[in-house]
Write an enzyme that holds these catalytic residues in place. Structure first.
Site, PDB file in Angstrom:
ATOM      1  N   LYS A  87      23.334  58.785  58.439  1.00  0.00           N
ATOM      2  CA  LYS A  87      24.139  59.830  59.014  1.00  0.00           C
ATOM      3  C   LYS A  87      24.939  60.922  57.913  1.00  0.00           C
ATOM      4  CE  LYS A  87      28.408  59.168  61.558  1.00  0.00           C
ATOM      5  NZ  LYS A  87      29.555  58.078  62.026  1.00  0.00           N
TER       6      LYS A  87
HETATM    7  C1  E4P Z   1      30.991  59.314  65.252  1.00  0.00           C
HETATM    8  O1  E4P Z   1      29.897  59.016  64.929  1.00  0.00           O
HETATM    9  C2  E4P Z   1      32.732  58.887  64.377  1.00  0.00           C
HETATM   10  O2  E4P Z   1      32.077  57.756  63.636  1.00  0.00           O
HETATM   11  C3  E4P Z   1      33.654  58.814  65.071  1.00  0.00           C
HETATM   12  O3  E4P Z   1      33.210  58.442  66.162  1.00  0.00           O
HETATM   13  C4  E4P Z   1      34.909  59.362  64.585  1.00  0.00           C
HETATM   14  O4  E4P Z   1      36.280  58.651  66.072  1.00  0.00           O
HETATM   15  P1  E4P Z   1      37.751  59.231  64.962  1.00  0.00           P
HETATM   16  O5  E4P Z   1      38.043  60.011  64.844  1.00  0.00           O
HETATM   17  O6  E4P Z   1      37.115  57.199  66.692  1.00  0.00           O
HETATM   18  O7  E4P Z   1      37.714  58.311  63.810  1.00  0.00           O
END
Ligand code: E4P
Length: 217
Positions: A87
């Site tokens: 990522k």
């Molecule tokens: C995506 O990969 C992120 O980890 C995640 O969806 C972020 O979500 P949030 O806005 O609820 O923290």
């Protein structure tokens, strides 16, 4: 549509896996911290633990923000397990790293995407997944679902193979709306997937079926 769960909590990942519809896991540094996973070795071990529970892709995020650091960390993460997807944040050196990883056959998830232009750039750089954060856009009174629709249009116009991973999903209606818009993947809390199960008429209908069966048996 693939279902990913957005957590580093092993119990929740096990629960989701047992439901039989889980295709992968996304994590981020905040989710790892929430589970109290700190220190490089513990973090790496935790990713392997997740891979051993789930059958699909597991996104593991780099911490470095410079090209050299992102590449070093990403290669270390990719070497951990074949299910790992690296990522990478949508920043200048992140885009360069996406291209580098793509050329090397290392799968990536471009994270922190909030505009169609960023998604276009991620696809050009060869990202495997792009993660538009729709919940965080909704949080600031912007239209997260519209971003999913715009990215779908752009990717279809040019037949980009980058998969749209609708991220920052907050509830079940987000999942349904993303499915209507053609997102390839959703990632959210287990509750957003479990919510798909529920309908009061199902509960009422089942209660009646069972009661009628009992009358004659
Ligand atoms: C995506 O990969 C992120 O980890 C995640 O969806 C972020 O979500 P949030 O806005 O609820 O923290």
């Amino acid at each position: 549509m693939k279902f990913f769960i957005d957590t580093a909590n092993l119990d929740q990942i096990r629960d989701a896996q047992e439901l039989g519809v889980l295709d992968g896991v996304t994590t981020n540094p905040s989710l790892m911290a929430k589970e109290g996973i700190t220190g490089r070795n513990n973090i790496l071990k935790h990713y392997v633990d997740i891979c051993n529970i789930v059958d699909g892709d597991v996104s593991a995020e780099v911490i470095a923000t410079d090209l050299k650091g992102i590449i070093k960390e990403g290669e270390e993460l990719a070497d951990l397990h074949e299910q790992i997807v690296v990522k990478v944040p949508m920043i200048r050196d992140g885009v360069k790293a996406l291209k580098y990883f793509s050329d090397k056959g290392i799968r990536t998830n471009c994270t922190l995407v909030f505009s169609p232009g960023q998604a276009l750039l991620a696809a050009k750089a060869g990202a495997t997944y792009v993660s538009p954060f729709l919940g965080r856009l909704d949080d600031i009174s912007s239209d997260g679902l519209n971003l999913i629709a715009e990215i779908r249009l752009i990717y279809d116009n040019y037949d980009f193979q980058t998969q749209i991973l609708a991220a920052s999903i907050r509830h079940t209606m987000h999942v349904i709306d993303c499915a209507k818009l053609g997102a390839d993947v959703m990632t959210g809390p287990l509750s957003s997937i479990e919510g798909l199960l529920k309908h009061p008429l199902t509960d009422i209908g089942l209660e009646k079926f069972l009661a009628d069966y009992k009358k004659g048996n």
